[in-house]
Design an enzyme around this catalytic site. Structure first.
Site, PDB file in Angstrom:
ATOM      1  N   LEU A  31       1.413  47.344   9.531  1.00  0.00           N
ATOM      2  CA  LEU A  31       1.904  46.303  10.443  1.00  0.00           C
ATOM      3  C   LEU A  31       0.857  45.922  11.491  1.00  0.00           C
ATOM      4  CD1 LEU A  31       5.539  47.649  10.960  1.00  0.00           C
ATOM      5  CD2 LEU A  31       4.711  45.968   9.301  1.00  0.00           C
ATOM      6  N   HIS A  32       0.883  44.655  11.863  1.00  0.00           N
ATOM      7  CA  HIS A  32      -0.071  44.140  12.846  1.00  0.00           C
ATOM      8  C   HIS A  32       0.642  43.108  13.722  1.00  0.00           C
ATOM      9  CE1 HIS A  32      -0.078  40.736  10.174  1.00  0.00           C
ATOM     10  NE2 HIS A  32      -0.460  41.511   9.165  1.00  0.00           N
ATOM     11  N   HIS A  45       3.050  40.602  12.166  1.00  0.00           N
ATOM     12  CA  HIS A  45       4.406  41.090  11.904  1.00  0.00           C
ATOM     13  C   HIS A  45       5.206  41.146  13.214  1.00  0.00           C
ATOM     14  CE1 HIS A  45       2.299  43.116   8.384  1.00  0.00           C
ATOM     15  NE2 HIS A  45       3.242  42.410   7.793  1.00  0.00           N
ATOM     16  N   GLN A 104       4.631  42.911  -7.633  1.00  0.00           N
ATOM     17  CA  GLN A 104       3.998  41.641  -7.244  1.00  0.00           C
ATOM     18  C   GLN A 104       2.480  41.702  -7.272  1.00  0.00           C
ATOM     19  OE1 GLN A 104       5.867  41.821  -3.189  1.00  0.00           O
ATOM     20  NE2 GLN A 104       4.008  40.788  -2.557  1.00  0.00           N
ATOM     21  N   GLU A 129       4.162  31.715   7.866  1.00  0.00           N
ATOM     22  CA  GLU A 129       3.601  30.557   7.145  1.00  0.00           C
ATOM     23  C   GLU A 129       2.228  30.841   6.551  1.00  0.00           C
ATOM     24  OE1 GLU A 129       3.785  27.173   9.735  1.00  0.00           O
ATOM     25  OE2 GLU A 129       5.904  26.813   9.271  1.00  0.00           O
ATOM     26  N   LYS A 130       1.652  32.020   6.838  1.00  0.00           N
ATOM     27  CA  LYS A 130       0.373  32.338   6.180  1.00  0.00           C
ATOM     28  C   LYS A 130       0.607  32.363   4.662  1.00  0.00           C
ATOM     29  CE  LYS A 130      -1.702  36.414   5.874  1.00  0.00           C
ATOM     30  NZ  LYS A 130      -2.023  36.520   4.433  1.00  0.00           N
ATOM     31  N   GLN A 185       4.870  31.315  -0.658  1.00  0.00           N
ATOM     32  CA  GLN A 185       5.942  32.315  -0.766  1.00  0.00           C
ATOM     33  C   GLN A 185       7.189  31.850  -0.007  1.00  0.00           C
ATOM     34  OE1 GLN A 185       5.564  36.812  -0.449  1.00  0.00           O
ATOM     35  NE2 GLN A 185       5.922  36.369   1.690  1.00  0.00           N
ATOM     36  N   ARG A 244      -4.524  43.024   4.990  1.00  0.00           N
ATOM     37  CA  ARG A 244      -5.782  43.213   4.259  1.00  0.00           C
ATOM     38  C   ARG A 244      -6.996  43.205   5.191  1.00  0.00           C
ATOM     39  NH1 ARG A 244      -4.750  41.980  -1.391  1.00  0.00           N
ATOM     40  NH2 ARG A 244      -2.623  41.261  -1.564  1.00  0.00           N
TER      41      ARG A 244
HETATM   42  O1  PAF Z   1       4.752  38.941   2.271  1.00  0.00           O
HETATM   43  C1  PAF Z   1       4.874  40.130   1.941  1.00  0.00           C
HETATM   44  O2  PAF Z   1       4.438  41.058   2.642  1.00  0.00           O
HETATM   45  C2  PAF Z   1       5.587  40.460   0.639  1.00  0.00           C
HETATM   46  O3  PAF Z   1       5.330  39.512  -0.333  1.00  0.00           O
HETATM   47  C3  PAF Z   1       7.109  40.670   0.808  1.00  0.00           C
HETATM   48  C4  PAF Z   1       7.777  39.396   1.288  1.00  0.00           C
HETATM   49  C5  PAF Z   1       7.359  41.792   1.812  1.00  0.00           C
HETATM   50  C6  PAF Z   1       7.742  41.054  -0.535  1.00  0.00           C
HETATM   51  O4  PAF Z   1       7.244  42.264  -1.003  1.00  0.00           O
END
Ligand code: PAF
Length: 282
Positions: free
Chosen positions: A33-34, A37, A61, A150-151, A155, A189
């Site tokens: 987390l940063h 988040h 994923q 929105e980054k 998604q 990352r």
């Molecule tokens: O954006 C993410 O960190 C992931 O794609 C998520 C939404 C937690 C699903 O694993």
């Protein structure tokens, strides 16, 4: 604060919150987390009584085994970080078995043209994995609202489609990209970038800002050429794609139309670290 690891314990915590008429917000994460988040969680805390933050590195994923293996896992640090934000947070850090049972596999969704571009085109099966895990987590957490940055704009659009497809009564809320002072979009990352890579990575946002400026006068193909040339000249950053798309349907821009909103998206490699970013163009 302690992370809940078992679904039945999460269920009890949520049932008692709902019994006392509390609203539930949800911020799904993969941990590490940063501040990005933290900003999502703060949006959620403004609108909801309790906020569930899930921490789960979702194996389905990742289309690249090495990327999954190298993904940072820092649960103790994450819990300590969440404690500094609020005590109205419920942390859910399930095992893969708790989320998937004994079959860790993606459901095959059809998100149509939304998934054939950009991240969907370059990371085969990625959005099926995201859709699958979120469908499971949404059903476990049963939030009123869920918050996404929105980054990961593609998604966000796909998650809105997912809740429609699955008939889930959850409001999906997009929150603005949180950036470092030098413009680099916050991402888990980034913790894998070397000192030198951290110094050159702000070039990504700088180039997006230039693209936004030039969007008024250049055509989409001229702008693409310009951005590709900028990255060609930049040592240490390899451009994977740069796309200009319509914000609603994510389809590439061919001819600018009035009253339509466009966004530029890119993915870049700094060494073996893959970074994505985007910007609203008009
Ligand atoms: O954006 C993410 O960190 C992931 O794609 C998520 C939404 C937690 C699903 O694993």
């Amino acid at each position: 604060m302690q992370a809940i690891t078992i679904f039945s314990n999460l269920k009890n915590a949520i049932s008692s919150a709902k019994l006392s008429k509390k609203t539930i917000g949800f911020v799904p994460t993969m941990g590490a987390l940063h501040k990005g988040h933290a900003s999502l969680i703060k949006y959620a805390l403004k609108e909801c009584d309790n906020v569930v933050v899930s921490i789960f590195v979702n194996p389905t994923q990742f289309n690249n085994a090495e990327d999954l293996e190298k993904y940072p896992r820092t649960l103790d640090k994450d819990v300590a970080f969440l404690e500094t934000i609020s005590h109205n947070i419920i942390i859910y850090a399930p095992t893969a078995n708790e989320v998937y049972g004994d079959q860790i596999a993606s459901k095959s969704y059809n998100f149509g043209a939304l998934e054939t571009v950009m991240e969907g085109a370059h990371r085969s099966g990625h959005f099926d994995g995201v859709g699958t895990v979120l469908n499971k987590l949404f059903r476990q957490v049963t939030p009123h609202k869920a918050y996404f940055g929105e980054k990961d704009f593609q998604q966000l659009v796909i998650v809105k489609k997912l809740v429609k497809k699955e008939h889930l009564p959850i409001e999906i809320i997009g929150c603005p990209i949180h950036r470092q002072e030098d413009g680099l979009a916050m991402s888990s990352r980034n913790s894998r970038l070397t000192k030198n890579q951290l110094e050159i990575a702000p070039f990504i946002y700088k180039t997006l800002l230039e693209a936004k400026d030039k969007f008024r006068t250049l055509s989409a193909s001229q702008l693409k050429k310009y951005v590709c040339a900028q990255f060609d000249q930049k040592e240490g950053l390899d451009l994977e794609y740069f796309e200009i798309v319509n914000e609603k349907n994510l389809q590439p821009l061919s001819r600018k139309r009035t009253h339509q909103k466009y966004r530029a998206f890119l993915a870049v490699y700094a060494g073996d670290v893959r970074l994505i970013d985007n910007i609203a163009l008009n």
